[in-house]
Structure formats: structure tokens, C-alpha cells
Design an enzyme around this catalytic site. Structure first.
Site, PDB file in Angstrom:
ATOM      1  N   LYS A 285       0.841  -1.194   0.000  1.00  0.00           N
ATOM      2  CA  LYS A 285       0.000   0.000   0.000  1.00  0.00           C
ATOM      3  C   LYS A 285       0.876   1.245   0.000  1.00  0.00           C
ATOM      4  O   LYS A 285       1.865   1.320   0.732  1.00  0.00           O
ATOM      5  CB  LYS A 285      -0.892   0.009   1.249  1.00  0.00           C
ATOM      6  CG  LYS A 285      -2.351  -0.256   0.980  1.00  0.00           C
ATOM      7  CD  LYS A 285      -3.178  -0.071   2.233  1.00  0.00           C
ATOM      8  CE  LYS A 285      -4.652  -0.036   1.870  1.00  0.00           C
ATOM      9  NZ  LYS A 285      -5.507   0.190   3.053  1.00  0.00           N
ATOM     10  N   GLU A 371     -19.994  -7.867   8.648  1.00  0.00           N
ATOM     11  CA  GLU A 371     -21.057  -7.215   9.405  1.00  0.00           C
ATOM     12  C   GLU A 371     -22.094  -8.210   9.926  1.00  0.00           C
ATOM     13  O   GLU A 371     -22.624  -8.051  11.031  1.00  0.00           O
ATOM     14  CB  GLU A 371     -21.744  -6.152   8.543  1.00  0.00           C
ATOM     15  CG  GLU A 371     -20.888  -4.943   8.236  1.00  0.00           C
ATOM     16  CD  GLU A 371     -19.966  -5.136   7.042  1.00  0.00           C
ATOM     17  OE1 GLU A 371     -19.185  -4.217   6.726  1.00  0.00           O
ATOM     18  OE2 GLU A 371     -20.021  -6.214   6.417  1.00  0.00           O
ATOM     19  N   ARG A 399     -25.934  -4.586   5.254  1.00  0.00           N
ATOM     20  CA  ARG A 399     -25.465  -5.918   4.870  1.00  0.00           C
ATOM     21  C   ARG A 399     -25.822  -6.971   5.916  1.00  0.00           C
ATOM     22  O   ARG A 399     -25.718  -8.165   5.653  1.00  0.00           O
ATOM     23  CB  ARG A 399     -23.950  -5.884   4.652  1.00  0.00           C
ATOM     24  CG  ARG A 399     -23.500  -4.800   3.699  1.00  0.00           C
ATOM     25  CD  ARG A 399     -22.009  -4.756   3.536  1.00  0.00           C
ATOM     26  NE  ARG A 399     -21.528  -5.918   2.810  1.00  0.00           N
ATOM     27  CZ  ARG A 399     -20.362  -5.967   2.180  1.00  0.00           C
ATOM     28  NH1 ARG A 399     -19.576  -4.917   2.178  1.00  0.00           N
ATOM     29  NH2 ARG A 399     -19.977  -7.040   1.561  1.00  0.00           N
TER      30      ARG A 399
END
Length: 641
Positions: A285, A371, A399
Site C-alpha cells: 500500500k 457485518e 449488509r
């Protein structure tokens, strides 16, 4: 801000078709220019930085090898797709990212044919790519479907559900596992790349296919032993046994920043008869920009910044953010009560729970991008007498709706839901807007649903949640900073289902839920100046409603207006139902509801979004005046002048 970089090669590669005209040896320089262009653009617009920098070489290689857009390229989440946008004909608009009328910060079907599937929530790419791949298979079309999914997204069960079903796609499905924090594999080098090139090559795959066909002619025990021997041998040298068990041919890990490794392996995969195939790519990253490499978390999403120093623009000093207020209030509750614990789904800093975790590491749980699991996990804790706070963005809580209904509401378990990013969210646009939580929670039996009007109210509501043990309870609050009110040192326990009157009038009643209260007060000032004495009430609760207060306001005023930062089906709908059931509108009361419009609003500045939605003071005043000009009596939702 620095001058725009010189990009002579990138200037010749505005589309993948132009990119493919370059020689392979030119690609590393093109990648360098692409990285510089992305850094320059995001320094002006702000947005996601680290993830896109990590996939520059991968983006170049994918568009160079595959025939996009005929081969569809699907980026999971999509926040790493800025280099993809630059290479697919959108470079001239890249400095409009996340601005009103400009490019989306995520992939978007209406924006380009190179965005075959819109994404902004995690872990959807393999399922979508599988759909494209199977459609091509059914239509006997040769096109590939390539899903690029980060390892963080692999913590979501949906990714594995898709992979378990992937064999049906055959060789038309390719999954790129972008492992950008080395959580799956150690650093890779030349030997690993050579092995990956070997096992993805056509001779190896052809030989393996021949061996498989011969093995099928053996008795079943010998056939199974041969298959397991092949998988074990490659698993020992390369890893990927889990993916093999899910039906994928695994290749990797390989260095995602080395184009000399990426190009031949992708070419082998492109031409392979074997499939589906998963390529494990290791990236970094923030690659190529020192400040982002040194602090990937701080440069995941950035404000405008100076390219040379990396210093991000700071917002002017002001009130604390609602997220910070929630975190501090929750820490205070945890200090008073050892049963208070906190759960987040891969968003510790976004929800403020990183602060909680620093103080109470044993009572803080980051479950990853899961979730559904987070909600049922919280339900299990609640069933054992703990007081779990489940802190999830409104858009992500969608979700887990089945778990909210089945595992929490039906069982009447006291799970506390802290719903961040409620309402409109500015630059992140429709995919991240918290538009629907009032509607989908206040419709559930046993639920208590609150909305904070300011920081002090949020502090009181967190305390109220901590003490509420008779069922599920939720508080919603927006992105951004509070109003500047003093935060109480000793929070109050609010009576459930009771609102408050901010100012008393006689002609007009404004019934507010949430942070539109400030606009309601501005509107009341304007209406009072016009001779229309105005009451402003902060209802606090979408469920249960303060029926006594609402009944009084509806029967003593000529016009009543509800206002909320949510979609149709929320507070306004519940007030209308109460008024209808009790015949409160039969005597000539004009009742209007203001809420978010029935559209998905594009990204823009939050204040512009709310103005467009008709949820500012001017819209309230216009609605009241329009109602008074009408001779008919009844319910007209969302009237405008």
C-alpha cells in the site's frame, strides 16, 4: 501543491488500446508516470491514495494483457481504481474526483464502459465476476472476467460463497488476490516468480490436464490419490491449498510491482484452458510515495496535501466530530461498567473504536469485513449479560439486516447499535449514504431508534443505551463535526420515547429528528419574522414516538412539518400513520413531511446535497408557506413552493 508531472509515455496511453501499442520494456516507466499522475491528482482533490498506489503496476499489466473492456475488469470496493480511471479515457477529468459533477471515487457503470460493475462496498467482486463469466460461458463468448480483491475483503463470507460456486465459470474466471499487507504470504522473490510462471505456463497446464484425464480412468481411490498428490505438491511449494479446495487453480505468490513477473504470468493465465484461476499478488500500500509507504493507514484516505512534504491540509479548528464524541462517551461508559464492550467490522478508526481499543483492548473486537457476524456475535454477548455496542456505518449495517431482524429483534436482545455516517456523506456519494436506517430499523418490533441533534444529545444517548437492557436500541449520527455545544460532564439517562420542545409557538410546528434541528431553528426565525409563530420540537426518538407530544402539536397548530435525514418510510411515515389512525388530520391540519428524495444522490459537498434534497431552512419555510396557500385539507408529502 507542486506542478503537474511530466508524463510523455502516459500522454500516449489514454486508453488500454493505446497502452497495448507500447513495448513491454516501456511499461515500468509508464507505471512510474502513472503513479506520479495519481499522486498529483489526489493532492488536489483528496480521496483514497494508498490502495491505488499499491496497484499501479498491476493495473498496467491487466490492461496490457487482457482485452478490456471485452474482458471485464472488476475492482473490489473500487477505491483503488484511480489508476484504472486514468488509463481508461478519464485522465482529463481525474482532478474532478469526488467533486460535484465530477468522477466518482469508486467504479461506476454509468461513467465508463471500462467499469462493468459498480462497487463501493467490499467483497462483491468475485460474485459479480462469476456472473459475467457464466454469462459468457452460456453465450459461448470467449471474454474473461477478472476480479481484483484485496486480502482485507477476503475476511467477508461473501467472497468464499462466490469461490465455492466458481467452478461453473470454467476458465473464463480469473481472481487476483491483492495481498497488500503480507497477511497471507511472506515477501516473494525470484524463485517464487519462476515457480508461478512455470505452473501457469501452457506446457505445464497441458501436461497437468493430460494427467488428470488419465487419472480419471484409474480406479476411484487411485484417482483421488493422484489429485491430492498434485495439490499437495504445489501447496507445499507455493501455498494456496485453501483455494484449491474451493475449486481454483492457484498461482503465486508473485511480486505485484514487478512487471517482468506479472506480464508473462498474466499472459499464461489469459491463454489457459484450466480454470478458474486465482493469482496471488503481493503489493505494498502506498508504493512509490514515501509518506504513504511509511504510514499506510494515514494515507488510505487523505485530504488535499503537498506532494513534496506529504503534509495534508488541516481542517480549521472547530467542534469535535460526532465519531470522536461517541468514542469518548463509550469509553466513559466502559469505565463505569465492566460489561460494556465494543464491536466493529474492519472500521476501528472510522467508528472511533481505535480509541476504545487503546483503553480496553480486551473488550474491543474488530471482526473484519463481516457485518453479519458482528451483529450475531453482539447478540451472543448480549444473551450472556454483556452490554455490546455494535459500531457500524449505516450503509454497511444494511449488509447485516437479516441478523438484525432474526438474531436481535425477534429475540429482543439488548444489542446497542451505534450508527455512524447517518444521512448524506458528501464526497463518498450514494454508495456510502446512510439513507435507510430509520426506515429499516423503526419498522421492527422491540427496537428503540434515536437520532442525536448535537454532541450533547449524542453523549446522553450513549449513556441511555448503556443502561437500556430491555431490548435492542440504536442511535444514529452523521459524518463530520458537531455544532459546538458543550458536552456534559455527567450524561443523563433519557426517558425512552420522549422528545423535547426547543421553542414554543402557536401557528407552525416543526418536528425534527437528528441534526436538521439547527436548520429547523433557522426556519423558525424566518417564519416568526413573517408573523408565523413557530414551535420547534426535537423528537429524539423515531421509535417509540412521543405520541403525547406529537398529538399536542398536531392539534394545536395550523401547519406541522416533520424533517429527517432519511428516506421515505421513516419518521414522517410514522407520524402520518399516527395522525391517520387517530383522525388528527380530519379537522383541517396541514401535515407535511420532509425527508431525503426518492433518488440516489451523487457525491457533492454535504451542504449542497442537503440543499438539493430540500432539507435546509429555506425548504422548510417554502413548505410551510405552500401549505398555507392551499385551500384543501389533507396530507401532501414533501410540498414545495
Amino acid at each position: 501543491m507542486s506542478e503537474r508531472p511530466k508524463t510523455p509515455l502516459l500522454d500516449k496511453a489514454d486508453t488500454p488500446e493505446e497502452l497495448r501499442k507500447l513495448k513491454p520494456e516501456q511499461l515500468p516507466e509508464l507505471a512510474r508516470e502513472l503513479r506520479d499522475e495519481m499522486i498529483s491528482a489526489v493532492s488536489v482533490t483528496g480521496g483514497h491514495l494508498g490502495a491505488g498506489l499499491g496497484v499501479v503496476e498491476l493495473t498496467v499489466a491487466l490492461h496490457y494483457v487482457f482485452d478490456t473492456p471485452n474482458d471485464v475488469l472488476i475492482w473490489d470496493v473500487g477505491h483503488q481504481a484511480y489508476p484504472h480511471k486514468i488509463l481508461t479515457g478519464r485522465r482529463d477529468r481525474i482532478r474532478t474526483l469526488r467533486q460535484g459533477g465530477g468522477l466518482s471515487g469508486f467504479t461506476k457503470r454509468s461513467e465508463s464502459e471500462y467499469d462493468p460493475f459498480g462497487a463501493a462496498h467490499s467483497s462483491t467482486s468475485i460474485s459479480a465476476a462469476l456472473g459475467f463469466a457464466v454469462a459468457n460461458k452460456l453465450a459461448d463468448k470467449p471474454g474473461k472476467a477478472i476480479a481484483v480483491i484485496g486480502d482485507g475483503a477476503m475476511s467477508a463470507g461473501m467472497a468464499y460463497e462466490a469461490m465455492n460456486n466458481a467452478e461453473q465459470a470454467g476458465n473464463r474466471l480469473v481472481v487476483i488476490l491483492n495481498d497488500n499487507d503480507m497477511s497471507i504470504a511472506p515477501p516473494v522473490g525470484g524463485l517464487s516468480a519462476s515457480l508461478a510462471r512455470l505452473v501457469s505456463s501452457r506446457p505445464f497446464l497441458s501436461l497437468r490436464d493430460l494427467a488428470k484425464r488419465l487419472a480419471r480412468k484409474l480406479p476411484r481411490p487411485l484417482h483421488d490419490a493422484a489429485r491430492k498428490t498434485d495439490e499437495f505438491a504445489r501447496g507445499m511449494t507455493m501455498g494456496g491449498t485453501l483455494f484449491e479446495e474451493l475449486g481454483f487453480y492457484y498461482v503465486g505468490p508473485i511480486d505485484g510491482h514487478n512487471l517482468d513477473h506479472l506480464i508473462p504470468i498474466l499472459e499464461n493465465v489469459r491463454d489457459a484452458a484450466e480454470g478458474p484461476i486465482l493469482i496471488h499478488v503481493v503489493t505494498q500500500k502506498g508504493k512509490g510515495y514515501a509518506p504513504a509507504e511509511a504510514a499506510a493507514d494515514k494515507y488510505h484516505g487523505v485530504q488535499k496535501f503537498d506532494v513534496v512534504s506529504g503534509v495534508q491540509a488541516k481542517a480549521p479548528p472547530g467542534p469535535p466530530s460526532y465519531t470522536g464524541v461517541f468514542a469518548n462517551a463509550l469509553i466513559a461508559e466502559a469505565k463505569r461498567d465492566e460489561t460494556v464492550c465494543a464491536i466493529t467490522a474492519a472500521m476501528p478508526s472510522g467508528t472511533g473504536l481505535d480509541k476504545f481499543a487503546a483503553t480496553f483492548p480486551d473488550r474491543s473486537f474488530d471482526v473484519g469485513i463481516a457485518e453479519q457476524h458482528a451483529v450475531t456475535f453482539a447478540a451472543g454477548l448480549a444473551a450472556q449479560g454483556y452490554r455490546p455496542f455494535c459500531a457500524i456505518y449505516s450503509t454497511f449495517l444494511q449488509r447485516a439486516y437479516d441478523q438484525v431482524v432474526h438474531d436481535v429483534a425477534i429475540q429482543n436482545l439488548p444489542v446497542r447499535f451505534a450508527i455512524d455516517r447517518a444521512g448524506l456523506v458528501g464526497a463518498d456519494g450514494a454508495t456510502h449514504a446512510g439513507s435507510f436506517d430509520i426506515s429499516y430499523l423503526a419498522s421492527l418490533p422491540n427496537f428503540v431508534v434515536m437520532a442525536a441533534a448535537d454532541e450533547a444529545e449524542l453523549t446522553h444517548m450513549v449513556h441511555t443505551m448503556a443502561l437500556h437492557d430491555s431490548g435492542p436500541i440504536a442511535v444514529r449520527y452523521p459524518r463530520g463535526n458537531g455544532t459546538g455545544v458543550a458536552i456534559p460532564e455527567t450524561p443523563l439517562q433519557l426517558p425512552i420515547g420522549k422528545g423535547r420542545v426547543i421553542r414554543e409557538g402557536k401557528s407552525v410546528a416543526i418536528l425534527s429528528l437528528g441534526t436538521r434541528l439547527a436548520e429547523a431553528e433557522k426556519a423558525a426565525d424566518q417564519l416568526d419574522a413573517l408573523g408565523l409563530s413557530t414551535t420547534v420540537a426535537d423528537l429524539r426518538f423515531a421509535k417509540p414516538l412521543d405520541e403525547a407530544l406529537i398529538r399536542r402539536l398536531l392539534t394545536t397548530h395550523d401547519v406541522a412539518v416533520t424533517i429527517e435525514e432519511g428516506s421515505i418510510g421513516g419518521l414522517g411515515a410514522h407520524v402520518l400513520t399516527l395522525a391517520s389512525d387517530e383522525g388528527l388530520i380530519d379537522g383541517g391540519l396541514k401535515l407535511r413531511t420532509l425527508r431525503l428524495p426518492d433518488v440516489f444522490q451523487d457525491h457533492d459537498k454535504p451542504e449542497k446535497q442537503y440543499e438539493d434534497a430540500g432539507l435546509d431552512a429555506e425548504a422548510i419555510v417554502a413548505t410551510v408557506l405552500a401549505a398555507l396557500r392551499r385551500n384543501n385539507v389533507g396530507v401532501i408529502e414533501g410540498a414545495r413552493a
